[in-house]
Design a protein around this motif. Structure first.
Motif, PDB file in Angstrom:
ATOM      1  N   SER A  80      20.662  -2.996  -0.828  1.00 34.03           N
ATOM      2  CA  SER A  80      20.079  -1.858  -0.105  1.00 34.03           C
ATOM      3  C   SER A  80      19.212  -2.323   1.060  1.00 34.03           C
ATOM      4  CB  SER A  80      19.254  -0.989  -1.058  1.00 34.03           C
ATOM      5  OG  SER A  80      18.119  -1.676  -1.540  1.00 34.03           O
ATOM      6  N   SER A  81      18.337  -3.287   0.814  1.00 33.41           N
ATOM      7  CA  SER A  81      17.445  -3.756   1.879  1.00 33.41           C
ATOM      8  C   SER A  81      18.208  -4.571   2.914  1.00 33.41           C
ATOM      9  CB  SER A  81      16.296  -4.589   1.292  1.00 33.41           C
ATOM     10  OG  SER A  81      16.791  -5.720   0.606  1.00 33.41           O
ATOM     11  N   GLY A  82      19.170  -5.378   2.475  1.00 30.40           N
ATOM     12  CA  GLY A  82      19.926  -6.200   3.410  1.00 30.40           C
ATOM     13  C   GLY A  82      20.764  -5.381   4.369  1.00 30.40           C
ATOM     14  N   THR A  83      21.509  -4.424   3.843  1.00 32.34           N
ATOM     15  CA  THR A  83      22.332  -3.587   4.715  1.00 32.34           C
ATOM     16  C   THR A  83      21.469  -2.704   5.609  1.00 32.34           C
ATOM     17  OG1 THR A  83      22.540  -1.970   2.915  1.00 32.34           O
ATOM     18  CG2 THR A  83      24.322  -3.551   3.172  1.00 32.34           C
ATOM     19  N   SER A  84      20.361  -2.227   5.068  1.00 34.69           N
ATOM     20  CA  SER A  84      19.455  -1.400   5.881  1.00 34.69           C
ATOM     21  C   SER A  84      18.831  -2.214   6.999  1.00 34.69           C
ATOM     22  CB  SER A  84      18.361  -0.788   4.993  1.00 34.69           C
ATOM     23  OG  SER A  84      18.910   0.079   4.021  1.00 34.69           O
ATOM     24  N   GLY A 136       0.813  -1.214   0.000  1.00 33.33           N
ATOM     25  CA  GLY A 136       0.000   0.000   0.000  1.00 33.33           C
ATOM     26  C   GLY A 136       0.844   1.261   0.000  1.00 33.33           C
ATOM     27  N   LEU A 137       1.700   1.401   1.005  1.00 32.63           N
ATOM     28  CA  LEU A 137       2.465   2.638   1.170  1.00 32.63           C
ATOM     29  C   LEU A 137       3.499   2.840   0.071  1.00 32.63           C
ATOM     30  CD1 LEU A 137       3.039   2.607   5.044  1.00 32.63           C
ATOM     31  CD2 LEU A 137       1.473   4.057   3.739  1.00 32.63           C
ATOM     32  N   THR A 138       4.209   1.777  -0.294  1.00 35.06           N
ATOM     33  CA  THR A 138       5.239   1.927  -1.319  1.00 35.06           C
ATOM     34  C   THR A 138       4.627   2.221  -2.678  1.00 35.06           C
ATOM     35  OG1 THR A 138       6.664   0.390  -0.099  1.00 35.06           O
ATOM     36  CG2 THR A 138       7.260   0.851  -2.381  1.00 35.06           C
ATOM     37  N   THR A 139       3.476   1.628  -2.962  1.00 37.46           N
ATOM     38  CA  THR A 139       2.799   1.915  -4.231  1.00 37.46           C
ATOM     39  C   THR A 139       2.471   3.393  -4.356  1.00 37.46           C
ATOM     40  OG1 THR A 139       1.850  -0.302  -4.408  1.00 37.46           O
ATOM     41  CG2 THR A 139       0.728   1.463  -5.611  1.00 37.46           C
ATOM     42  N   ILE A 140       1.885   3.971  -3.332  1.00 35.87           N
ATOM     43  CA  ILE A 140       1.522   5.389  -3.378  1.00 35.87           C
ATOM     44  C   ILE A 140       2.766   6.269  -3.435  1.00 35.87           C
ATOM     45  CG2 ILE A 140       0.306   7.241  -2.194  1.00 35.87           C
ATOM     46  CD1 ILE A 140      -1.458   4.996  -3.386  1.00 35.87           C
ATOM     47  N   PHE A 199       9.674  -3.934  -7.567  1.00 30.15           N
ATOM     48  CA  PHE A 199      10.986  -4.036  -6.928  1.00 30.15           C
ATOM     49  C   PHE A 199      11.043  -3.178  -5.675  1.00 30.15           C
ATOM     50  CE2 PHE A 199      12.094  -5.457 -11.204  1.00 30.15           C
ATOM     51  CZ  PHE A 199      12.988  -6.487 -10.949  1.00 30.15           C
ATOM     52  N   ALA A 200      10.497  -1.972  -5.764  1.00 31.26           N
ATOM     53  CA  ALA A 200      10.485  -1.083  -4.596  1.00 31.26           C
ATOM     54  C   ALA A 200       9.655  -1.679  -3.466  1.00 31.26           C
ATOM     55  CB  ALA A 200       9.937   0.287  -4.996  1.00 31.26           C
ATOM     56  N   ILE A 201       8.527  -2.294  -3.813  1.00 29.74           N
ATOM     57  CA  ILE A 201       7.668  -2.903  -2.801  1.00 29.74           C
ATOM     58  C   ILE A 201       8.392  -4.019  -2.070  1.00 29.74           C
ATOM     59  CG2 ILE A 201       5.613  -4.345  -2.472  1.00 29.74           C
ATOM     60  CD1 ILE A 201       4.281  -2.731  -4.732  1.00 29.74           C
ATOM     61  N   ILE A 202       9.025  -4.918  -2.812  1.00 30.85           N
ATOM     62  CA  ILE A 202       9.671  -6.058  -2.164  1.00 30.85           C
ATOM     63  C   ILE A 202      10.904  -5.630  -1.390  1.00 30.85           C
ATOM     64  CG2 ILE A 202      11.179  -6.730  -4.081  1.00 30.85           C
ATOM     65  CD1 ILE A 202       9.200  -9.074  -1.736  1.00 30.85           C
ATOM     66  N   ALA A 203      11.591  -4.597  -1.857  1.00 34.43           N
ATOM     67  CA  ALA A 203      12.779  -4.124  -1.136  1.00 34.43           C
ATOM     68  C   ALA A 203      12.398  -3.633   0.255  1.00 34.43           C
ATOM     69  CB  ALA A 203      13.464  -3.011  -1.924  1.00 34.43           C
ATOM     70  N   ALA A 204      11.322  -2.857   0.336  1.00 33.38           N
ATOM     71  CA  ALA A 204      10.866  -2.366   1.637  1.00 33.38           C
ATOM     72  C   ALA A 204      10.357  -3.505   2.508  1.00 33.38           C
ATOM     73  CB  ALA A 204       9.771  -1.312   1.435  1.00 33.38           C
ATOM     74  N   ALA A 205       9.666  -4.475   1.894  1.00 32.73           N
ATOM     75  CA  ALA A 205       9.109  -5.586   2.662  1.00 32.73           C
ATOM     76  C   ALA A 205      10.193  -6.508   3.206  1.00 32.73           C
ATOM     77  CB  ALA A 205       8.137  -6.388   1.790  1.00 32.73           C
TER      78      ALA A 205
END
Length: 222
Positions: free
Chosen positions: A125-129, A9-13, A62-68
């Motif tokens: 990016s997601s792993g290090t974060s 939801g949030l990443t899509t918007i 890609f952005a959605i899964i990175a945040a998830a």
């Protein structure tokens, strides 16, 4: 599970309003806003045969899964509301700049870096974060409850992830061509080999393979 769902939801918007245009538009004074709200995407995206809107939506996944992905490291460590605020800030402050630098023609791309399906933009990016955030927040609230409480969900989630990886890797060729076929073949063989090796090691060390081990191996291979 809700931490993964809320990213959809949030990443899509976030991607719709600013994420995509800041990732793939030119940067500079008065620039970076060409595609705000998915405007000006009614033509074929340069370098592909895909409509601009299709390209924007594909990149959004890609952005959605990175945040998830980050959620796995912070569950039982952070409140849901704080996580929701964090991923919006993270997408704009971490994911979007890195995406632009590599996939959007930025300075890393100019150095010759290649990222076929998100190894750098998504996973590094997601792993290090996730590692940094988990280290900052400390131990989980229920740190001793490490074994999954619902094994069918482990298998279901791993299977869905395997299916999703087909789209990420194969789709990154932007066509049904030889690159697409090679990417899918590599994806499936790597996941299968890692699954078989994991349960083989379990059989040798513990006397029996497990469903958690099988899916852990598959995801490691993916």
């Amino acid at each position: 599970m809700m931490m993964s769902v809320i990213s959809m939801g949030l990443t899509t918007i976030t991607w719709l309003v600013f994420g995509f245009t800041w990732s793939f538009d030119e940067w500079g004074a008065g620039k970076g806003f060409t595609y705000v709200g998915f405007r000006n995407l009614d033509t074929v995206w340069p370098g592909t045969t895909m409509p601009g809107l299709t390209f924007a939506i594909f990149q959004m996944t890609f952005a959605i899964i990175a945040a998830a992905i980050i959620s796995g490291a912070v569950v039982e460590r952070i409140r849901f509301s704080a996580y929701a605020i964090f991923i919006v800030a993270w997408v704009l402050a971490v994911y979007v700049p890195l995406c632009h630098w590599i996939w959007g023609g930025g300075w890393i791309a100019e150095m010759g870096a290649k990222d076929f399906a998100g190894g750098t933009v998504v996973h590094i990016s997601s792993g290090t974060s996730a590692f940094a955030l988990a280290s900052l927040l400390g131990e989980r609230r229920h740190k001793d409850e490490s074994f999954p409480s619902n094994l069918p969900f482990v298998i279901l989630g791993g299977g869905i992830l395997w299916l999703g990886w087909t789209g990420f890797n194969g789709g990154s060729a932007f066509a049904a061509n030889a690159d697409c076929g090679l990417a899918i073949a590599t994806t499936y063989i790597a996941a299968a080999a890692a699954m078989v090796m994991w349960i083989t090691v379990e059989r040798i060390l513990d006397g029996a393979p497990t469903s958690v081990g099988a899916m852990s191996g598959a995801v490691a291979g993916l």
